[in-house]
Scaffold this motif. Structure first.
Motif, PDB file in Angstrom:
ATOM      1  N   PHE A 162       7.016   1.336   2.571  1.00  0.00           N
ATOM      2  CA  PHE A 162       5.714   1.282   2.847  1.00  0.00           C
ATOM      3  C   PHE A 162       4.627   2.400   3.364  1.00  0.00           C
ATOM      4  CE2 PHE A 162       2.674  -0.956   6.131  1.00  0.00           C
ATOM      5  CZ  PHE A 162       1.751  -1.074   5.239  1.00  0.00           C
ATOM      6  N   PRO A 413       6.339  -2.811   0.764  1.00  0.00           N
ATOM      7  CA  PRO A 413       5.349  -1.759  -0.017  1.00  0.00           C
ATOM      8  C   PRO A 413       4.749  -2.485  -0.971  1.00  0.00           C
ATOM      9  CG  PRO A 413       7.613  -1.223  -0.662  1.00  0.00           C
ATOM     10  CD  PRO A 413       7.682  -2.202   0.419  1.00  0.00           C
ATOM     11  N   ALA A 416       2.066  -4.458   1.177  1.00  0.00           N
ATOM     12  CA  ALA A 416       1.648  -3.823   1.994  1.00  0.00           C
ATOM     13  C   ALA A 416       1.573  -4.530   3.460  1.00  0.00           C
ATOM     14  CB  ALA A 416       0.145  -3.270   1.913  1.00  0.00           C
TER      15      ALA A 416
END
Length: 468
Positions: A162, A413, A416
């Protein structure tokens, strides 16, 4: 001789207080470990205000002035939490506003969802108080120990990916593209991307050669290069360096205490949901990071748990509460603490050294504000890659570990969101285990955790937050 006697006496008193003999360490080792940890995590003094100043805007003050206020708040919150870690937990861990959590605060809660930053701080304050209560009664320890093992060992890598993605975007290396969502930028024509990549490469070289403070050296060197190109007339002001410098700003009264204004800005039901959201993200992210640091230091027992975990948890709870009061996001244990542990740090004396160095860094705040954002964001890429080390502890041959650990790492990631990744791992683990016929390995509390996440998404999908 009198000096030596006094020095020896001080060493003896500190050794007795922190238990040097018990932990096989000494004052010199602890001081060196503390300095190492500080150098490797001091980038947060630059990066945290760089992220939060995107969301926190104070009328009558420039972004650089707000940057300085947040930098001071970052230092103070870190120092308070670290002192609690040193004297209460006697662990060699450094704490500061957490990476990932600050991005969630700024980009998701404030910018994307439109929640006033004062309200976001109020939510952080409330969940910090809740955490202190839960920690005192041992509830946080109980819940953390219910985490499925693959999730515990995967969360660090998920956070790393991330941060890696966020850093590359902020450095102009990756840009949005409609067909594939993201793509490589034309870095040959973008001076920000060129300088940032050069600084990133330099930082990687320093890190590979085991240079202490590689990240902070990389940030400062990249910033100097950007300023040199600007002052040399190669690029215009405002591209590689700020268009103008702000005057020193040590007055944080516009920021400190602003959380009190956040309680009345939205309706109570929405505020409760925001607190609930912060609670989930903070709880599981903090737990994952603390476990990750303890994993590096060899402090975990055979079940993957940290003995007396409630003591370091109290440090981050107090730090989070105080941090919200002075104007910063959630405080957590830093994975970079592993560098000091590798230098031999084993007690709270290491943490105490880190805390003192944070306080001394207050004098450098005006200079820190002059560092361009692309230089500070390269730290996200470096730290993100370092955090990928946790994948080696996952048993990829076991389907339950493969699926829950893999989902934890990848969903973070791609959405998010740290909480989304944890949810994917925690929900999938008991389901896969049951499918494999290994229901005896599933703790009833793991079903409860999975159900709690399902309920969380059901409630949040109702749009209560997005409707603020």
């Amino acid at each position: 001789m009198a000096y030596m006697s006094d020095s020896t006496g001080t060493n003896s008193r500190l050794g007795e207080y922190f238990g040097f003999d018990e932990h096989g360490t000494d004052l010199k080792t602890e001081l060196l470990a503390g300095m190492t940890t500080f150098l490797t995590m001091s980038y947060i003094i630059i990066v945290n205000p760089a992220i939060l100043s995107e969301a926190i805007q104070i009328e009558g003050y420039s972004q650089q002035e707000v940057f300085q206020m947040i930098a001071i708040a970052t230092i103070l919150a870190s120092a308070v939490a670290i002192l609690v870690m040193a004297f209460h937990a006697n662990r060699p861990f450094g704490l500061a506003p957490g990476m990932g959590l600050n991005a969630y605060f700024a980009f998701t809660v404030v910018i994307l969802l439109g929640v006033p930053w004062q309200t976001a701080l109020a939510a952080v304050f409330v969940e910090g108080v809740i955490f202190m209560g839960l920690t005192y009664f041992g509830a946080r320890r109980y819940i953390i120990e219910l985490f499925p093992a693959p999730v515990k060992f995967a969360v660090g890598a998920g956070i790393g990916l991330f941060l890696l993605l966020l850093g590359l975007i902020e450095m102009n290396v990756i840009v949005q593209y409609e067909a594939t969502m993201v793509q490589l930028n034309d870095v040959a024509t973008d001076p920000v991307a060129l300088v940032a990549l050069a600084g990133l490469a330099f930082t990687f070289v320093l890190y590979a050669r085991d240079i202490t403070g590689a990240i902070i050296i990389g940030i400062i060197t990249t910033a100097i290069a950007g300023w040199a190109l600007t002052l040399g007339g190669v690029v215009d002001r405002g591209v590689l360096a700020p268009a103008e410098l702000a005057s020193p700003q040590y007055d944080i009264t516009p920021l400190a205490g602003a959380f009190l204004d956040g309680f009345g800005q939205i309706d109570p039901a929405t505020f409760v949901l925001i607190v609930f959201t912060f609670f989930f993200v903070d709880f599981f992210d903090t737990a994952g990071t603390l476990i990750g640091v303890s994993q590096f230091g060899g402090f975990l027992d055979e079940d993957g748990d940290l003995p007396e975990i409630e003591k370091p948890l109290m440090a981050d709870a107090i730090g989070t509460t105080f941090g919200a009061m002075v104007g910063t996001s959630t405080v957590t244990t830093f994975i970079e603490s592993s560098t000091g542990i590798e230098e031999g740090g084993r007690t709270g004396m290491t943490a105490l050294t880190v805390g003192v160095l944070f306080l001394l860094s207050l004098v450098a705040v005006p200079l820190i504000a002059a560092i361009p954002q692309y230089a500070s964001y390269l730290a996200l890429v470096v730290v993100g890659i370092i955090m990928l080390q946790g994948v080696t502890d996952i048993d990829w041959e076991d389907p339950a570990w493969l699926i829950s650990g893999g989902l934890t790492i990848t969903v973070m990631p791609l959405t998010a969101s740290i909480a989304n990744g944890l949810a994917a791992g925690i929900i999938s683990y008991p389901i896969i285990k049951a499918t494999m016929g290994e229901t005896d390995d599933i703790h009833p509390g793991q079903w409860v955790l999975a159900a709690a996440f399902v309920l969380y998404y059901y409630v949040s999908a109702g749009g209560v937050i997005s409707g603020t």
